[in-house]
Write an enzyme that holds these catalytic residues in place. Structure first.
Site, PDB file in Angstrom:
ATOM      1  N   CYS A 177       0.850  -1.195   0.000  1.00  0.00           N
ATOM      2  CA  CYS A 177       0.000   0.000   0.000  1.00  0.00           C
ATOM      3  C   CYS A 177       0.885   1.245   0.000  1.00  0.00           C
ATOM      4  O   CYS A 177       0.585   2.249  -0.656  1.00  0.00           O
ATOM      5  CB  CYS A 177      -0.901   0.015   1.230  1.00  0.00           C
ATOM      6  SG  CYS A 177      -2.010  -1.394   1.373  1.00  0.00           S
ATOM      7  N   HIS A 181       1.060   5.133  -1.578  1.00  0.00           N
ATOM      8  CA  HIS A 181       0.451   6.055  -0.617  1.00  0.00           C
ATOM      9  C   HIS A 181       1.347   6.464   0.555  1.00  0.00           C
ATOM     10  O   HIS A 181       0.866   6.624   1.674  1.00  0.00           O
ATOM     11  CB  HIS A 181      -0.841   5.440  -0.090  1.00  0.00           C
ATOM     12  CG  HIS A 181      -1.889   5.245  -1.138  1.00  0.00           C
ATOM     13  ND1 HIS A 181      -2.566   6.290  -1.725  1.00  0.00           N
ATOM     14  CD2 HIS A 181      -2.363   4.111  -1.725  1.00  0.00           C
ATOM     15  CE1 HIS A 181      -3.422   5.817  -2.615  1.00  0.00           C
ATOM     16  NE2 HIS A 181      -3.315   4.500  -2.643  1.00  0.00           N
ATOM     17  N   ARG A 225     -13.176  -0.293  -1.349  1.00  0.00           N
ATOM     18  CA  ARG A 225     -11.988   0.486  -1.711  1.00  0.00           C
ATOM     19  C   ARG A 225     -10.716  -0.317  -1.428  1.00  0.00           C
ATOM     20  O   ARG A 225      -9.793  -0.376  -2.252  1.00  0.00           O
ATOM     21  CB  ARG A 225     -11.978   1.793  -0.919  1.00  0.00           C
ATOM     22  CG  ARG A 225     -10.742   2.667  -1.087  1.00  0.00           C
ATOM     23  CD  ARG A 225     -10.593   3.200  -2.490  1.00  0.00           C
ATOM     24  NE  ARG A 225      -9.817   2.306  -3.331  1.00  0.00           N
ATOM     25  CZ  ARG A 225      -9.633   2.457  -4.636  1.00  0.00           C
ATOM     26  NH1 ARG A 225     -10.205   3.445  -5.267  1.00  0.00           N
ATOM     27  NH2 ARG A 225      -8.908   1.606  -5.310  1.00  0.00           N
ATOM     28  N   CYS A 229      -7.920  -2.076  -3.953  1.00  0.00           N
ATOM     29  CA  CYS A 229      -6.475  -1.801  -3.833  1.00  0.00           C
ATOM     30  C   CYS A 229      -5.674  -3.106  -3.830  1.00  0.00           C
ATOM     31  O   CYS A 229      -4.640  -3.215  -4.503  1.00  0.00           O
ATOM     32  CB  CYS A 229      -6.185  -1.020  -2.559  1.00  0.00           C
ATOM     33  SG  CYS A 229      -6.599   0.736  -2.673  1.00  0.00           S
TER      34      CYS A 229
END
Length: 268
Positions: A177, A181, A225, A229
């Site tokens: 992730c 991000h 969501r 991802c």
């Protein structure tokens, strides 16, 4: 030679400035587009349907969800989402909204786990009751500040697990992730990639989910969501309502603490 280097550096600087300006302009235009549509957000239809489902008797026990305790007492919906995920004594675990709704539908209405998790993500002609109920509950926290509790040891543990998942690299692309991000200013095409380690970015990102996805014609929840991802990273498909997703949500929600909640929102 020195003059040539100066020309090259000047050209690079000019190109970089032009790219930054173009990106900024695109971001501004997208923001204006969203603002124009905000007053007619189709998510309101999901909210209304969700409220109806919340108050309608269903399941073998023919009960409503009006006694569901989301952390602020049985039936209290106002402000509940702004304080989730959290530890629940009756289950002795940390739960996010969707996990808690699953629990309430099973215990209050008598649904099986399979029935309580049926069609978590809707599609054309196949609406999801879960997405509708989530839309209703989350809308009841609009304008409130995120205040996720972190006093219970299991809440702290869930946060740390979520943090580990955020930085864990795996899959066919060796992604985490954090790959997308954890740095300021990253984007994919016109899509900004918020830096979740930056508090203002985390607040802006988390407080605008769930959201109506214009490209999909559906309201998508936080579970969806995160599911998407993981899919894009080529990770194994996470189980709906799993503790893994709850831990990940705890990490994101706590990083957004203090942000004003403003969803269901509108996304591309």
């Amino acid at each position: 030679m020195r003059r040539m280097h100066q020309y090259v550096f000047a050209a690079i600087a000019a190109g970089t400035s032009a790219l930054a300006l173009a990106q900024s302009s695109a971001t501004d235009e997208i923001a204006k587009y969203r603002q124009l549509l905000a007053d007619g957000n189709p998510a309101e239809l999901w909210e209304m349907r969700g409220e109806e489902l919340w108050k309608t008797k269903a399941g073998p026990k023919q009960a409503t969800l009006e006694k569901c305790d989301l952390g602020k007492g049985p039936g209290v919906v106002k402000g509940a989402y702004a304080e989730l995920p959290r530890y629940f004594k009756d289950t002795d675990k940390v739960m996010d909204l969707e996990q808690r709704l699953m629990h309430c539908r099973m215990t209050l209405q008598g649904l099986t786990k399979e029935e309580a998790t049926k069609r978590p993500f809707g599609s054309a002609g196949n609406p999801s009751d879960i997405e509708a109920i989530v839309s209703y509950v989350t809308a009841e926290s609009k304008g409130m500040k995120m205040a996720v509790p972190m006093s219970h040891p299991k809440e702290k543990a869930a946060y740390e697990i979520g943090k580990k998942i955020f930085f864990h690299r795996a899959g066919a692309y060796d992604f985490a992730c954090a790959t997308c991000h954890s740095v300021d200013g990253q984007r994919i095409r016109l899509q900004e990639l918020p830096n979740i380690l930056n508090k203002s970015n985390a607040q802006q990102a988390y407080t605008t989910w769930p959201a109506y996805r214009v490209s999909q014609g559906e309201v998508r929840t936080m579970q969806h969501r995160l599911y998407d991802c993981f899919r894009q990273q080529r990770f194994p498909e996470p189980v709906y309502g799993s503790d893994l997703i709850t831990a990940m949500t705890m990490f994101l929600a706590k990083n957004a603490d203090g942000g004003v909640y403003n969803a269901p929102a509108l996304k591309r």
